[in-house]
Design an enzyme around this catalytic site. Sequence first.
Site, short mmCIF file in Angstrom:
data_model
loop_
_atom_site.label_atom_id
_atom_site.label_comp_id
_atom_site.label_asym_id
_atom_site.label_seq_id
_atom_site.Cartn_x
_atom_site.Cartn_y
_atom_site.Cartn_z
CD GLU A 1 -11.84 4.81 2.36
OE1 GLU A 1 -12.01 6.02 2.12
OE2 GLU A 1 -11.28 4.01 1.58
CE LYS B 1 -4.42 -1.65 1.77
NZ LYS B 1 -4.15 -3.05 2.21
CB SER C 1 0.07 -8.17 -1.11
OG SER C 1 -0.70 -9.01 -0.27
#
Length: 402
Positions: free
Chosen positions: A118, A96, A386
């Site tokens: 969010e 991310k 990931s």
Amino acid sequence: MMKIGLNPAVIPNGQSGLVGEFGGKMDNPVLKKAMQEIEDAFHEMIQDPNFLKEFQLLHDTYTGRPSPIYHARHLSQNGAQIYFKREDLNHTGAHKINHCIGEVMLAKRMGKKKVIAETGAGQHGVAMATAAALLGLECDIYMGEVDIAKEHPNVSRMRILGANVIPVSFGAKTLKEAVDAAFTAYVEDVDSTMYAIGSVVGPAPFPEIVSYFQSIIGHEAREQFQAAYGCLPNEVVACVGGGSNAMGIFNAFLDDKNVDLVGVEPAGEGLNLHGRHAASLTLGQKGMLHGFYCYYLQEHNGEPSPVYSIASGLDYPGVGPQHCYLKDIQRARYESATDEECLNAFVRLSREEGIIPALESSHAVAYALRQAQNKGSDYRILVNLSGRGDKDIDFVIQKLGL
Ligand SMILES: *Cc1c(COP(=O)(O)O)cnc(C)c1O
């Protein structure tokens, strides 16, 4: 020079914001204008050599790129060879950070003072808070009260990093309400803030922006794999929640017709149990969700179905427009793995290779282990790992009684 950028096949149409029939732009005039400004600023930014230089410097010296590719010899003993693209080694522990740094650089360039986002389990919130701290912007993270209670370490991380964690106390007090609250706050102050989404979902231009920044994974991986093994993998595999890490690695291989692209969705407690999985592409139908057209799990009246996964980063009822398109043109294939398979893969990767993976990533590992058994030892499967599993250790200990 860093390689980054999208294959034209998955760049949304500039007018409509569509990839095939999926995605789309907002109708609301205020938001339409705000989204167009973001889109224009983004396109201008990625042409600027100074931006690319700065972006590369931050990834090299801060994120820790390029992340290596590791050949998992122990897991490769019963069939195909399994390789991991180690996004788990990035600063903050997952992919991310790749798009969060890009989104905050964009906000700063547009003269915004604050980024708004969010978060559900807190992973996107922590990556945003990190990027905002790095680049000196304010950061408001909306989070449901139920999630705040459940995900305390991430709440502490965000606060330590200087972000405002704003509790959302209406409805079910989880991710959906947090999205609504964050978007409402953004609409009230579009001039001095930017909304920064957490995956390749939502209306245009977000899927394009997030997949562009994540494309660094696939460009690196393709080059690294070729250099190390003199060929390309037979399959490239990634877990799919909203779809950002999967788009990130798939993109560079789209023109390599001999490379199978496989997305792995969470089958939770079983695909036959309504509300107990989040396999949006496997079982969803087409429709509008949160301002974009996609496959999503829906009730007869079109309302999004309840979803569940052992990996909280995967429990979203919809999926990004680019994946919907790749499914329909059959350029990618979408499979699933259950909670049980995921836990099994989590333990095997930990004990046989010394890598504790995120529960999200463990879905992709579970599929790779399954597929490897059906293939010979010259077959190569590249899995996008990931994220790392530090966030999941207490849960797994409790769940498995270790
Ligand atoms: C958030 C997250 C995911 C799911 O998001 P995508 O957009 O589908 O990639 C997967 N893995 C990890 C480690 C995450 O934190």
